[in-house]
Write an enzyme that holds these catalytic residues in place. Structure first.
Site, short mmCIF file in Angstrom:
data_model
loop_
_atom_site.label_atom_id
_atom_site.label_comp_id
_atom_site.label_asym_id
_atom_site.label_seq_id
_atom_site.Cartn_x
_atom_site.Cartn_y
_atom_site.Cartn_z
N LYS A 1 -19.91 7.56 25.31
CA LYS A 1 -20.93 6.80 26.03
C LYS A 1 -20.28 5.67 26.83
CE LYS A 1 -24.80 7.71 22.90
NZ LYS A 1 -25.85 7.10 22.03
N ARG B 1 -19.61 14.00 19.60
CA ARG B 1 -20.92 14.32 20.15
C ARG B 1 -20.83 15.64 20.92
NH1 ARG B 1 -19.89 8.84 21.45
NH2 ARG B 1 -21.31 7.36 20.43
N TYR C 1 -24.86 5.63 7.53
CA TYR C 1 -24.26 6.67 6.71
C TYR C 1 -23.94 6.19 5.30
CZ TYR C 1 -23.96 8.95 11.19
OH TYR C 1 -24.29 9.49 12.41
#
Length: 301
Positions: A173, A149, A282
């Site tokens: 996260k 990220r 995905y």
């Protein structure tokens, strides 16, 4: 207790006790501030289910996305569950509040050839030695090579990189750490930037003591997610054909891994997804590409 005061107390609770990410805390704080503004004449104990439903209905009429409304529902549910446990309300009015199902859209993904061509062009530009060009090349190589990220990239410090193993330690996260690998091209671009680019950017600052960030802005301070987004959007947008940010490289990396034969669990660990269901999107992207190839290539498609 006033609604706005309770909302502030809850924001501190999710930050300090539940230790949610800074981005989640900001989103919840904004959602609760919006609800408090829409119900400014109410005390916390006066809020009922109809107030909550009206607030969400107004958001729906404004055209807010289903994902936004679902997040707002989660915010007020968590808020009133906390208020009930804390004895601030007698009953939780959000128990029967129903969130809309999130719509699932396929992410923007560039082809492997397109990403490869883009990175080759960045490498040619960086070869001239401009420190910002060296940084931009390394930035995109690491984002794509490690699938991380943008917040994880901007948080990288010098001691997070193991050059011999070609791995990076990132904090994702929920402050969860993981180690991710990256390939030879990313390692070469990163090395060139650290040797020739980063020192030049760092020299633009008066006070450089203690600066451990790998990726720096044009003035020598730690590069922020917004600036990194702008870099990626500028160079990747024309390739994908729309306004995209760093997440498009993450989407592309995940899809290309699956296309290349990586199993879903491995991709989940690499991306740092808490749920396998998040990674499964995905597989749909890969299926779409497979179907498109079939329609073009099979004589009886």
């Amino acid at each position: 207790m006033r609604l706005v005061e309770a909302a502030d107390a809850y924001a501190r609770h999710v930050r300090d006790v539940r230790r949610l990410s800074a981005a989640t805390v900001r989103a919840y704080r904004a959602d609760l501030a919006d609800f408090a503004a829409s119900s400014s004449d109410l005390e916390l104990a006066d809020v009922d289910l109809e107030h909550l439903r009206e607030w969400l209905w107004q958001a729906t009429k404004r055209g807010d996305a289903r994902s936004t409304i679902a997040r707002r529902t989660a915010a007020v549910r968590g808020f009133f569950a906390w208020a009930s446990e804390s004895g601030l309300v007698d009953a939780d009015p959000s128990l029967r509040l129903v969130a809309p199902k999130r719509g699932r859209t396929l992410p923007n993904v560039a082809t492997a050839d397109a990403v490869g061509g883009l990175l080759d062009e960045l490498a040619r530009t960086a070869a001239a030695g401009d420190p910002v060009a060296l940084r931009d090349h390394a930035l995109l190589e690491v984002l794509y090579g490690a699938g991380i990220r943008v917040s994880e990239l901007c948080g990288l410090d010098l001691d997070d990189i193991d050059s011999e193993r070609r791995t990076a330690r990132v904090t994702g996260k929920g402050s969860k750490e993981r180690v991710v690998p990256f390939g030879g091209p990313a390692a070469a671009a990163l090395d060139a930037y650290l040797v020739r680019g980063r020192p030049a950017l760092l020299a633009r600052r008066d006070d450089v003591a203690g600066e451990r960030a790998i990726f720096l802005g044009a003035r020598g301070a730690r590069l922020g997610p917004r600036a990194a987004y702008d870099v990626v959007s500028r160079v990747l947008g024309p390739v994908v054909g729309s306004t995209v940010g760093p997440h498009a490289l993450r989407h592309s990396a995940a899809t290309h891994l699956l296309d290349g034969g990586a199993d879903l669990r491995t991709v989940q660990e690499l991306l740092g997804h808490a749920s396998l269901g998040t990674t499964q999107i995905y597989t749909h992207v890969s299926s779409e590409r497979l179907a498109a190839t079939y329609r073009l290539a099979h004589p009886r498609a």
